[in-house]
Design an enzyme around this catalytic site. Structure first.
Site, PDB file in Angstrom:
ATOM      1  N   HIS A   1      -7.885  -5.339  -0.306  1.00 42.96           N
ATOM      2  CA  HIS A   1      -6.674  -4.917  -0.019  1.00 42.96           C
ATOM      3  C   HIS A   1      -6.025  -5.330   1.358  1.00 42.96           C
ATOM      4  O   HIS A   1      -6.705  -5.416   2.217  1.00 42.96           O
ATOM      5  CB  HIS A   1      -6.655  -3.193  -0.062  1.00 42.96           C
ATOM      6  CG  HIS A   1      -5.338  -2.424   0.371  1.00 42.96           C
ATOM      7  ND1 HIS A   1      -4.716  -2.405  -0.909  1.00 42.96           N
ATOM      8  CD2 HIS A   1      -5.173  -1.472   1.107  1.00 42.96           C
ATOM      9  CE1 HIS A   1      -3.577  -1.704  -0.444  1.00 42.96           C
ATOM     10  NE2 HIS A   1      -4.034  -1.049   0.808  1.00 42.96           N
TER      11      HIS A   1
ATOM     12  N   SER B   1       0.864  -1.015   0.042  1.00 39.02           N
ATOM     13  CA  SER B   1      -0.057  -0.025  -0.081  1.00 39.02           C
ATOM     14  C   SER B   1       0.899   1.194  -0.026  1.00 39.02           C
ATOM     15  O   SER B   1       1.786   1.499  -0.748  1.00 39.02           O
ATOM     16  CB  SER B   1      -1.019  -0.185   1.135  1.00 39.02           C
ATOM     17  OG  SER B   1      -1.919   0.872   0.993  1.00 39.02           O
TER      18      SER B   1
ATOM     19  N   GLU C   1      -9.054  -5.506  -4.547  1.00 37.40           N
ATOM     20  CA  GLU C   1      -8.528  -4.518  -3.664  1.00 37.40           C
ATOM     21  C   GLU C   1      -9.517  -3.636  -3.091  1.00 37.40           C
ATOM     22  O   GLU C   1      -9.676  -3.510  -1.811  1.00 37.40           O
ATOM     23  CB  GLU C   1      -7.451  -3.765  -4.453  1.00 37.40           C
ATOM     24  CG  GLU C   1      -6.211  -4.359  -4.776  1.00 37.40           C
ATOM     25  CD  GLU C   1      -5.222  -4.391  -3.865  1.00 37.40           C
ATOM     26  OE1 GLU C   1      -5.131  -4.076  -2.828  1.00 37.40           O
ATOM     27  OE2 GLU C   1      -3.907  -4.917  -4.260  1.00 37.40           O
TER      28      GLU C   1
END
Length: 473
Positions: free
Chosen positions: A391, A183, A303
């Site tokens: 995610h 990320s 995600e």
């Protein structure tokens, strides 16, 4: 048997601990505390210490507010107060060896996260010296000041310089360093590839769900700074107590998400990251790219569901909301509707997954001299099975620490160990040999390892979605 290992580092000796055959050294400062006169300055050198410093406990973490609900209950966070938070942790199997090194940069949208939320013991178990680092977050790390930008990234470079200068004493090879992150950590890695000051500090890079595409221009950064000044009632940010600033960081980001107007936010209207790296022409020149670094890069299959499903909004996204977002991100709604499948909420989740994560990863892989591509596709049963490979879902598998339950609320407790074996061993193999175990990515085959219950290499997965985004940024 050694129970209190001691290592002579450049700034002084440190005493660690041994757990399960792994030697750990925690809370080692790599730069001076970024407070007082050092605040809003590039990282300053560490003052050497006399005697032996205790390194058996994690050091302070960067100031931050909690994650906003519901993520605060889903993502594990650590908060340790203290000024000396530019520190790192080393996990090594043998201080007398010369082993590959992996340096972890944590995520958290540049306003959350810490090194101590991750346990890289499995990497050390498998013959790698693992280092996890803290860096300045939020306003202190990323609010733009002309001539003094990207302080959080400069912290990361200072930590990598510490690795270069010290890791031999901990059993690591400074000429075989892999930097990896997820990320905002992966976005950091992507920007480090564009920073001349980082050249030579690492030879390989792993980018999990992020590239440099979310870095913004100085013009957008100035808009963000103006929004913060308006929110706080002053542009003297150093005069605001840090506990007020970290709350303001979350509130201003919420304003950007609630009203993503490009006139107010510039590029942040799409990226949703109010505080992030800036292509300032100095620390990050823009045109420079270090193509000599081998990369392993990828994303998760669904995600963006992390930001829709736990909030309970994905099933309530209408065709009108979908169309508005498709237009906002540059797509022709009719073309996109013909490519993406499912409900309006499922289509929006996939389109935003592509724009934020999958397409930037493909573009970076096409740019690199040597790249390997992956997609993490395993789906947990939580949230009625709707969460998908969201995610952050790959993290416990990368670190091969399924038993510690840090992700139990998000992913459940029935996580397949054989998948962790596959993912973790690929990361170790790449850091050790430069090859994770499948063919390189190129535009002829677009070879992609899809990690799932049954993992396999797929050639050019979802080509219609990929071509839909051609020419759109």
């Amino acid at each position: 048997m050694i129970t209190s290992p001691t290592v002579d580092a450049r700034h002084g000796a440190v005493r660690g601990a041994v757990t399960g055959g792994v030697l750990t050294f925690k809370g080692i400062p790599y730069a001076a505390p970024p407070v007082g006169s050092n605040r809003f300055r590039p990282p300053q050198p560490v003052e050497p210490w006399a005697g032996t410093r205790d390194a058996t406990n994690f050091g302070p973490t960067a100031p931050k507010a909690p994650y906003a609900p519901p993520l605060d209950a889903l993502i594990y966070e650590v908060d340790i107060p203290g000024d000396d938070y530019l520190n790192l942790n080393v996990y090594t199997p043998d201080v007398s060896a010369r082993l590959p090194v992996m340096v972890w940069i944590h995520g958290g949208a540049f306003v959350n996260g810490s090194s101590s939320a991750y346990n890289p013991t499995a990497f050390a178990r498998d013959g790698v010296v693992a280092v996890t680092i803290n860096y300045r977050l939020g306003i202190d790390g990323f609010l733009y000041h002309p001539g003094n930008a990207n302080r959080g990234l400069l912290d990361q470079i200072a930590a990598l310089e510490w690795v270069r200068d010290n890791i031999t004493a901990f059993g690591g090879d400074p000429d075989q360093v892999t930097v990896f992150g997820e990320s905002a950590g992966a976005m950091s890695v992507g920007v480090l590839l564009k920073m001349p000051k980082a050249a030579g500090l690492f030879q390989r890079a792993i980018l999990q769900s992020g590239t440099a595409d979310h870095a913004i221009s100085p013009a957008s950064a100035e808009l963000v700074k103006a929004r913060f000044a308006a929110h706080l009632g002053t542009d003297d940010f150093a005069a605001i107590p840090i506990n007020e600033l970290v709350v303001a960081q979350q509130e201003v980001r919420g304003e950007a998400m609630a009203k993503p107007d490009p006139l107010l936010w510039g590029e942040v209207a799409k990226t949703m990251l109010a505080l992030c790296p800036v292509i300032d022409g100095d620390t990050v020149p823009g045109a420079y790219f270090n193509s000599d670094v081998d990369i392993l890069i990828g994303s998760n299959a669904e995600e963006f569901r992390l930001y829709l499903v736990p909030l309970g909004v994905m099933d309530h996204i209408t065709d009108e909301i979908l169309t508005t977002n498709l237009v906002r991100y540059g797509l022709d709604p009719a073309e996109a509707q013909a490519v993406y499948e499912g409900s309006s909420g499922e289509k929006m989740a996939q389109a935003l997954t592509d724009w934020h994560f999958r397409i930037p990863a493909i573009r970076l892989a096409e740019t690199a001299k040597t790249a390997y591509m992956y997609e993490f596709a395993w789906q947990p049963g939580t949230f009625g099975g709707k969460l998908g490979a969201c995610h952050a879902a790959e993290l416990p598998f990368v670190f091969d620490n399924l038993a510690d339950n840090s992700f139990a609320t998000l992913l459940g407790t029935d996580l397949p160990q054989h998948l962790a074996d596959a993912v973790h061993s690929a990361w170790v193999s790449f850091a050790t040999t430069g090859n994770p175990g499948w063919f390189r990515y190129d535009t002829g085959n677009r070879s992609t390892m899809r990690f799932d219950i049954d993992s396999e290499v797929v050639l050019d997965p979802r080509p219609a979605e990929r071509t839909l985004w051609e020419g759109i940024r």
